[in-house]
Design a protein around this motif. Sequence first.
Motif, mmCIF file in Angstrom:
data_model
loop_
_atom_site.group_PDB
_atom_site.id
_atom_site.type_symbol
_atom_site.label_atom_id
_atom_site.label_comp_id
_atom_site.label_asym_id
_atom_site.label_seq_id
_atom_site.Cartn_x
_atom_site.Cartn_y
_atom_site.Cartn_z
ATOM 1 N N ILE A 67 38.644 46.409 43.970
ATOM 2 C CA ILE A 67 37.255 46.853 44.119
ATOM 3 C C ILE A 67 36.373 45.640 43.849
ATOM 4 O O ILE A 67 36.591 44.929 42.865
ATOM 5 N N ILE A 68 35.394 45.402 44.710
ATOM 6 C CA ILE A 68 34.540 44.228 44.512
ATOM 7 C C ILE A 68 33.096 44.584 44.843
ATOM 8 O O ILE A 68 32.811 45.211 45.868
ATOM 9 N N GLY A 69 32.196 44.212 43.932
ATOM 10 C CA GLY A 69 30.769 44.410 44.146
ATOM 11 C C GLY A 69 30.125 43.107 44.583
ATOM 12 O O GLY A 69 30.367 42.058 43.980
ATOM 13 N N PHE A 70 29.300 43.162 45.623
ATOM 14 C CA PHE A 70 28.650 41.977 46.175
ATOM 15 C C PHE A 70 27.142 42.040 45.950
ATOM 16 O O PHE A 70 26.534 43.114 46.020
ATOM 17 N N GLN A 71 26.554 40.871 45.721
ATOM 18 C CA GLN A 71 25.095 40.738 45.673
ATOM 19 C C GLN A 71 24.662 39.662 46.678
ATOM 20 O O GLN A 71 25.454 38.848 47.114
ATOM 21 N N GLU A 72 23.381 39.679 47.005
ATOM 22 C CA GLU A 72 22.752 38.748 47.945
ATOM 23 C C GLU A 72 23.363 38.833 49.341
ATOM 24 O O GLU A 72 23.748 37.830 49.951
ATOM 25 N N LEU A 158 38.436 60.367 40.126
ATOM 26 C CA LEU A 158 37.121 59.923 40.578
ATOM 27 C C LEU A 158 36.457 59.012 39.551
ATOM 28 O O LEU A 158 36.393 59.322 38.364
ATOM 29 N N CYS A 159 35.948 57.891 40.051
ATOM 30 C CA CYS A 159 35.261 56.904 39.214
ATOM 31 C C CYS A 159 33.988 56.483 39.936
ATOM 32 O O CYS A 159 34.035 56.075 41.096
ATOM 33 N N ASP A 160 32.861 56.597 39.255
ATOM 34 C CA ASP A 160 31.577 56.181 39.830
ATOM 35 C C ASP A 160 31.383 54.691 39.577
ATOM 36 O O ASP A 160 31.258 54.256 38.425
ATOM 37 N N CYS A 161 31.376 53.912 40.655
ATOM 38 C CA CYS A 161 31.231 52.462 40.568
ATOM 39 C C CYS A 161 29.835 52.074 41.041
ATOM 40 O O CYS A 161 29.472 52.338 42.193
ATOM 41 N N TYR A 162 29.065 51.442 40.171
ATOM 42 C CA TYR A 162 27.688 51.059 40.459
ATOM 43 C C TYR A 162 27.619 49.547 40.661
ATOM 44 O O TYR A 162 28.186 48.786 39.872
ATOM 45 N N VAL A 163 26.905 49.122 41.696
ATOM 46 C CA VAL A 163 26.684 47.695 41.951
ATOM 47 C C VAL A 163 25.188 47.426 41.864
ATOM 48 O O VAL A 163 24.389 48.103 42.528
ATOM 49 N N VAL A 164 24.823 46.422 41.036
ATOM 50 C CA VAL A 164 23.407 46.138 40.814
ATOM 51 C C VAL A 164 23.113 44.654 40.989
ATOM 52 O O VAL A 164 23.999 43.809 40.904
ATOM 53 N N HIS A 165 21.856 44.375 41.219
ATOM 54 C CA HIS A 165 21.318 43.022 41.160
ATOM 55 C C HIS A 165 19.920 43.171 40.574
ATOM 56 O O HIS A 165 18.944 43.363 41.305
ATOM 57 N N PHE A 166 19.843 43.110 39.248
ATOM 58 C CA PHE A 166 18.567 43.342 38.581
ATOM 59 C C PHE A 166 17.568 42.226 38.901
ATOM 60 O O PHE A 166 17.941 41.122 39.308
ATOM 61 N N LYS A 167 16.302 42.528 38.683
ATOM 62 C CA LYS A 167 15.209 41.592 38.964
ATOM 63 C C LYS A 167 15.462 40.244 38.293
ATOM 64 O O LYS A 167 15.856 40.179 37.130
ATOM 65 N N SER A 168 15.207 39.164 39.025
ATOM 66 C CA SER A 168 15.417 37.815 38.497
ATOM 67 C C SER A 168 14.348 37.464 37.470
ATOM 68 O O SER A 168 13.362 38.188 37.300
#
Length: 356
Positions: A67-72, A158-168
Motif C-alpha cells: 500500500i502506498i500513499g502519494f503526494q504532489e 477492513l482498514c481505513d487508509c488515509y492519505v494527506v498532504h497538510f498545508k505547507s
Amino acid sequence: MPTSSILTNHLDNVVTDTTIRISTFNLFNYLAPPDAFYDFDRIYSAQQWQKKQRWISTYLETEQPDIIGFQEVFSIDSLRELVKNAGYEYFAVVDEPTVIDDFIFRDPVVALASKFPLKDVARVDVDTELAIQLGLSADFEFSRKVVRATIDVPHIGLCDCYVVHFKSKRAAWDAKADPLRSVEGDVIEQFKVQVAGGWASSIQRGSEATLLMMDMINRRAKTGNAMMLMGDFNNPLQDGILAHLVTSNLLFNNDQSQQQLMQFYSLRDAWELYKSNQILSSKVVPSRPPTHYFGQTSSVLDYILLSSEFDTAAQSNFYEVSDYTNTDKHLINPSFEIDGESTDHAVVSIMLSLRK
C-alpha cells in the motif's frame, strides 16, 4: 490417505501474507510534459520525465510496498498507468489539480495505490459545524482533499487508509510589491508577512489535522475498522500544532478502563512502535533520520500513523512494526544520472509482520 491429500491439507494450513509493507511518497511535482507546474517555463523535458518515471518505478520494484500513499500528483492518469504496470491493481484519487491557461497546473492532489482490494473510496469532507466551533469560517476546506480508501487487509479485514498532504509552512499570502517603499519599509513588510502569513498557515495545518482526527474517531466508532494515516505532514509531529494526532491518554482522568478504551481510538507513530519493538529485542536503534532538508536544517515531515491493531502493547494487536526504511540516498548522496529527477523528500516505508 494419499500423499497428495496430505500435501493439500498441509498447504491449506499455511498462513499467507505474514508481512505487509506500507509507504508514503511525496512525488515532487509529478506532471507529464508538455504541461507546466506553477509557471509557464517549469516543464520537464522528455528525458527528464523518463528519468523521473524510472526512479519511481525502481523504488516500487525495490521496496515492493503493498500500500502506498502519494503526494504532489498532477498527472493522475500517468501515475495510474505507472503503478498498474508495477503490479498495483487498485488506485484511488478523489480530486483533480487546478489548470490555468490551458497548460499550467496548480494544486496537486494525493492518491493511493494498493495490491489489496479497495472496498470503498471516499473524500473526507469538513464538518462545517465543528469548523465553526473551532473558530474557523463556514467555508473552511482542506488545502488538499484527503483520500480515505477502505482496504481489505489480510488477517485484519477492513482498514481505513488515509492519505494527506497538510498545508505547507509557506506563508498564506505574499508581500505586496510597492516600488515607492523604502528598503527598510520593504523589509518590514516581508517580516510581517513571514510572521503573520506563517502563523495563518500553521492555523490551517493544525485545523486540518484536528478536523481529520475528529472524522477518523467518528468513523472508527461507527465501523470498528483499523486505521492508517500517511503522508506529508509539513510539520514535525512533536510540534504542538500536530501533537494531538498522537494523543495517548485522557487528561485528568484516573479511570483505567476509560483510558484503555481511549487507546482504541488513538493513533501511534510507526517509528515509535518500531523503536519500542527493537528495544524490547535488545537491539540498538539509531536516531530517527530526517525526511526533508532545507538549507542547513533537516526535519521529519513524512509519517505513517497506525491504530492499535499494529501496536504490540494493545490487546487488539495483529501486526507489529518490524522494519522502518527511510529511502534518502537521493538527498544525502545523490547520483545525478540516477537521482536527478527524483524527489525532495525521503520515502518512508514500514514493514508490518503478523504476530505469532
